[in-house]
Design a protein around this motif. Sequence first.
Motif, PDB file in Angstrom:
ATOM      1  N   LYS A  53     -15.834  46.474   2.217  1.00  0.00           N
ATOM      2  CA  LYS A  53     -15.587  47.684   1.432  1.00  0.00           C
ATOM      3  C   LYS A  53     -14.112  48.085   1.341  1.00  0.00           C
ATOM      4  O   LYS A  53     -13.720  48.742   0.393  1.00  0.00           O
ATOM      5  N   ALA A  54     -13.317  47.725   2.328  1.00  0.00           N
ATOM      6  CA  ALA A  54     -11.899  48.102   2.333  1.00  0.00           C
ATOM      7  C   ALA A  54     -11.128  47.248   1.319  1.00  0.00           C
ATOM      8  O   ALA A  54     -11.560  46.151   0.972  1.00  0.00           O
ATOM      9  N   PRO A  55      -9.989  47.747   0.842  1.00  0.00           N
ATOM     10  CA  PRO A  55      -9.153  46.946  -0.055  1.00  0.00           C
ATOM     11  C   PRO A  55      -8.828  45.598   0.576  1.00  0.00           C
ATOM     12  O   PRO A  55      -8.509  45.516   1.768  1.00  0.00           O
ATOM     13  N   ILE A  56      -8.900  44.555  -0.213  1.00  0.00           N
ATOM     14  CA  ILE A  56      -8.745  43.187   0.284  1.00  0.00           C
ATOM     15  C   ILE A  56      -7.403  42.994   0.998  1.00  0.00           C
ATOM     16  O   ILE A  56      -7.332  42.281   1.990  1.00  0.00           O
ATOM     17  N   LYS A  57      -6.342  43.641   0.519  1.00  0.00           N
ATOM     18  CA  LYS A  57      -5.027  43.505   1.164  1.00  0.00           C
ATOM     19  C   LYS A  57      -5.053  44.043   2.600  1.00  0.00           C
ATOM     20  O   LYS A  57      -4.450  43.456   3.489  1.00  0.00           O
ATOM     21  N   LEU A  58      -5.758  45.154   2.818  1.00  0.00           N
ATOM     22  CA  LEU A  58      -5.851  45.706   4.179  1.00  0.00           C
ATOM     23  C   LEU A  58      -6.682  44.796   5.075  1.00  0.00           C
ATOM     24  O   LEU A  58      -6.327  44.556   6.238  1.00  0.00           O
ATOM     25  N   VAL A  59      -7.789  44.299   4.553  1.00  0.00           N
ATOM     26  CA  VAL A  59      -8.646  43.396   5.334  1.00  0.00           C
ATOM     27  C   VAL A  59      -7.873  42.136   5.690  1.00  0.00           C
ATOM     28  O   VAL A  59      -7.906  41.676   6.833  1.00  0.00           O
ATOM     29  N   GLU A  60      -7.166  41.600   4.713  1.00  0.00           N
ATOM     30  CA  GLU A  60      -6.372  40.392   4.941  1.00  0.00           C
ATOM     31  C   GLU A  60      -5.335  40.629   6.040  1.00  0.00           C
ATOM     32  O   GLU A  60      -5.162  39.803   6.934  1.00  0.00           O
ATOM     33  N   LYS A  61      -4.656  41.770   5.988  1.00  0.00           N
ATOM     34  CA  LYS A  61      -3.646  42.077   7.002  1.00  0.00           C
ATOM     35  C   LYS A  61      -4.283  42.297   8.368  1.00  0.00           C
ATOM     36  O   LYS A  61      -3.724  41.901   9.387  1.00  0.00           O
ATOM     37  N   ALA A  62      -5.449  42.934   8.396  1.00  0.00           N
ATOM     38  CA  ALA A  62      -6.130  43.186   9.663  1.00  0.00           C
ATOM     39  C   ALA A  62      -6.553  41.879  10.336  1.00  0.00           C
ATOM     40  O   ALA A  62      -6.512  41.758  11.558  1.00  0.00           O
ATOM     41  N   PHE A  63      -6.941  40.900   9.528  1.00  0.00           N
ATOM     42  CA  PHE A  63      -7.413  39.624  10.071  1.00  0.00           C
ATOM     43  C   PHE A  63      -6.307  38.597  10.270  1.00  0.00           C
ATOM     44  O   PHE A  63      -6.337  37.827  11.216  1.00  0.00           O
ATOM     45  N   PRO A  91      -1.245  52.905  12.875  1.00  0.00           N
ATOM     46  CA  PRO A  91      -1.289  51.439  12.855  1.00  0.00           C
ATOM     47  C   PRO A  91      -2.557  50.969  12.144  1.00  0.00           C
ATOM     48  O   PRO A  91      -3.599  51.643  12.202  1.00  0.00           O
ATOM     49  N   LEU A  92      -2.481  49.849  11.487  1.00  0.00           N
ATOM     50  CA  LEU A  92      -3.656  49.254  10.859  1.00  0.00           C
ATOM     51  C   LEU A  92      -4.444  48.512  11.935  1.00  0.00           C
ATOM     52  O   LEU A  92      -3.957  47.559  12.536  1.00  0.00           O
ATOM     53  N   THR A  93      -5.656  48.989  12.192  1.00  0.00           N
ATOM     54  CA  THR A  93      -6.534  48.357  13.182  1.00  0.00           C
ATOM     55  C   THR A  93      -7.931  48.252  12.593  1.00  0.00           C
ATOM     56  O   THR A  93      -8.263  48.944  11.625  1.00  0.00           O
ATOM     57  N   SER A  94      -8.747  47.428  13.179  1.00  0.00           N
ATOM     58  CA  SER A  94     -10.137  47.334  12.720  1.00  0.00           C
ATOM     59  C   SER A  94     -10.856  48.666  12.977  1.00  0.00           C
ATOM     60  O   SER A  94     -11.707  49.074  12.189  1.00  0.00           O
ATOM     61  N   TRP A  95     -10.476  49.362  14.065  1.00  0.00           N
ATOM     62  CA  TRP A  95     -11.069  50.669  14.339  1.00  0.00           C
ATOM     63  C   TRP A  95     -10.762  51.636  13.200  1.00  0.00           C
ATOM     64  O   TRP A  95     -11.631  52.367  12.743  1.00  0.00           O
ATOM     65  N   TYR A  96      -9.516  51.653  12.744  1.00  0.00           N
ATOM     66  CA  TYR A  96      -9.133  52.524  11.636  1.00  0.00           C
ATOM     67  C   TYR A  96      -9.935  52.171  10.385  1.00  0.00           C
ATOM     68  O   TYR A  96     -10.498  53.046   9.726  1.00  0.00           O
ATOM     69  N   LEU A  97      -9.986  50.896  10.049  1.00  0.00           N
ATOM     70  CA  LEU A  97     -10.717  50.471   8.848  1.00  0.00           C
ATOM     71  C   LEU A  97     -12.192  50.842   8.946  1.00  0.00           C
ATOM     72  O   LEU A  97     -12.799  51.281   7.966  1.00  0.00           O
ATOM     73  N   ARG A  98     -12.768  50.712  10.129  1.00  0.00           N
ATOM     74  CA  ARG A  98     -14.178  51.078  10.313  1.00  0.00           C
ATOM     75  C   ARG A  98     -14.380  52.585  10.136  1.00  0.00           C
ATOM     76  O   ARG A  98     -15.351  53.027   9.529  1.00  0.00           O
ATOM     77  N   SER A  99     -13.440  53.389  10.645  1.00  0.00           N
ATOM     78  CA  SER A  99     -13.582  54.844  10.524  1.00  0.00           C
ATOM     79  C   SER A  99     -13.447  55.305   9.072  1.00  0.00           C
ATOM     80  O   SER A  99     -14.058  56.295   8.683  1.00  0.00           O
ATOM     81  N   VAL A 100     -12.679  54.598   8.283  1.00  0.00           N
ATOM     82  CA  VAL A 100     -12.471  54.985   6.884  1.00  0.00           C
ATOM     83  C   VAL A 100     -13.530  54.381   5.958  1.00  0.00           C
ATOM     84  O   VAL A 100     -14.034  55.061   5.057  1.00  0.00           O
ATOM     85  N   TYR A 101     -13.896  53.107   6.184  1.00  0.00           N
ATOM     86  CA  TYR A 101     -14.761  52.392   5.250  1.00  0.00           C
ATOM     87  C   TYR A 101     -16.156  52.066   5.784  1.00  0.00           C
ATOM     88  O   TYR A 101     -16.959  51.465   5.095  1.00  0.00           O
ATOM     89  N   GLY A 102     -16.445  52.460   7.030  1.00  0.00           N
ATOM     90  CA  GLY A 102     -17.771  52.227   7.596  1.00  0.00           C
ATOM     91  C   GLY A 102     -17.898  50.885   8.292  1.00  0.00           C
ATOM     92  O   GLY A 102     -16.956  50.099   8.356  1.00  0.00           O
ATOM     93  N   THR A 103     -19.095  50.624   8.804  1.00  0.00           N
ATOM     94  CA  THR A 103     -19.313  49.410   9.587  1.00  0.00           C
ATOM     95  C   THR A 103     -19.144  48.137   8.763  1.00  0.00           C
ATOM     96  O   THR A 103     -18.840  47.089   9.304  1.00  0.00           O
ATOM     97  N   ASP A 104     -19.309  48.240   7.469  1.00  0.00           N
ATOM     98  CA  ASP A 104     -19.135  47.087   6.581  1.00  0.00           C
ATOM     99  C   ASP A 104     -17.726  47.074   5.983  1.00  0.00           C
ATOM    100  O   ASP A 104     -17.522  46.665   4.838  1.00  0.00           O
ATOM    101  N   TRP A 105     -16.734  47.519   6.770  1.00  0.00           N
ATOM    102  CA  TRP A 105     -15.367  47.669   6.279  1.00  0.00           C
ATOM    103  C   TRP A 105     -14.774  46.387   5.739  1.00  0.00           C
ATOM    104  O   TRP A 105     -13.987  46.420   4.806  1.00  0.00           O
ATOM    105  N   SER A 106     -15.138  45.245   6.301  1.00  0.00           N
ATOM    106  CA  SER A 106     -14.544  43.982   5.845  1.00  0.00           C
ATOM    107  C   SER A 106     -14.932  43.658   4.401  1.00  0.00           C
ATOM    108  O   SER A 106     -14.265  42.873   3.742  1.00  0.00           O
TER     109      SER A 106
END
Length: 183
Positions: free
Chosen positions: A33-43, A16-31
Amino acid sequence: DVRPSYFIYGGLVFTPLTSWYLRSVYGTDWSCKAPIKLVEKAFAASMHHKGEEIVILSKVMASDLNLGYQDTGNIQVLAVNGTRVLNLAHMAHLIHNCKEKFVKLQLEWNKVFYIDHERATKLLPDILEQNSIPAAYSKGLLEQYVPTEALQLGSSKWEDINNGGSCSEDEAVAVGQAAVSKL
């Protein structure tokens, strides 16, 4: 702390797409560093059903079954064999209970993977062993709630998710095609 849910099929890793997943892949500054489409979906993803979550293909593990597709990752899974994916458990059940020769995964960006179901099932233990992974899915995943009213392609909800886009069978990416042609 809750362990993340995952499902592995034919060397494809889903979660599942979660903020925890994005943080583990892209670090604490994931919002940032992560692809904008993933950030948009997460938020801002809007869910239409109880228990709905965005499921992503997070990575592709090396295997003869999916040779050439290891660069695909962090992409949303929209449907399995024409049935809209509502959550990870639903997707796992659709694949686990598949009676077709091929599993058709429809992903965002108009990508479609066709996976030889028998080969994927047969090769899974070897893929797990090569990657030192003890199980193909997280504990309890197949016992989780699965919606009884799965949406079919062509519904207005599908159009919203797919942004009206579609692809032809000719544009599809066939996972394991070389292996299928050798049979």
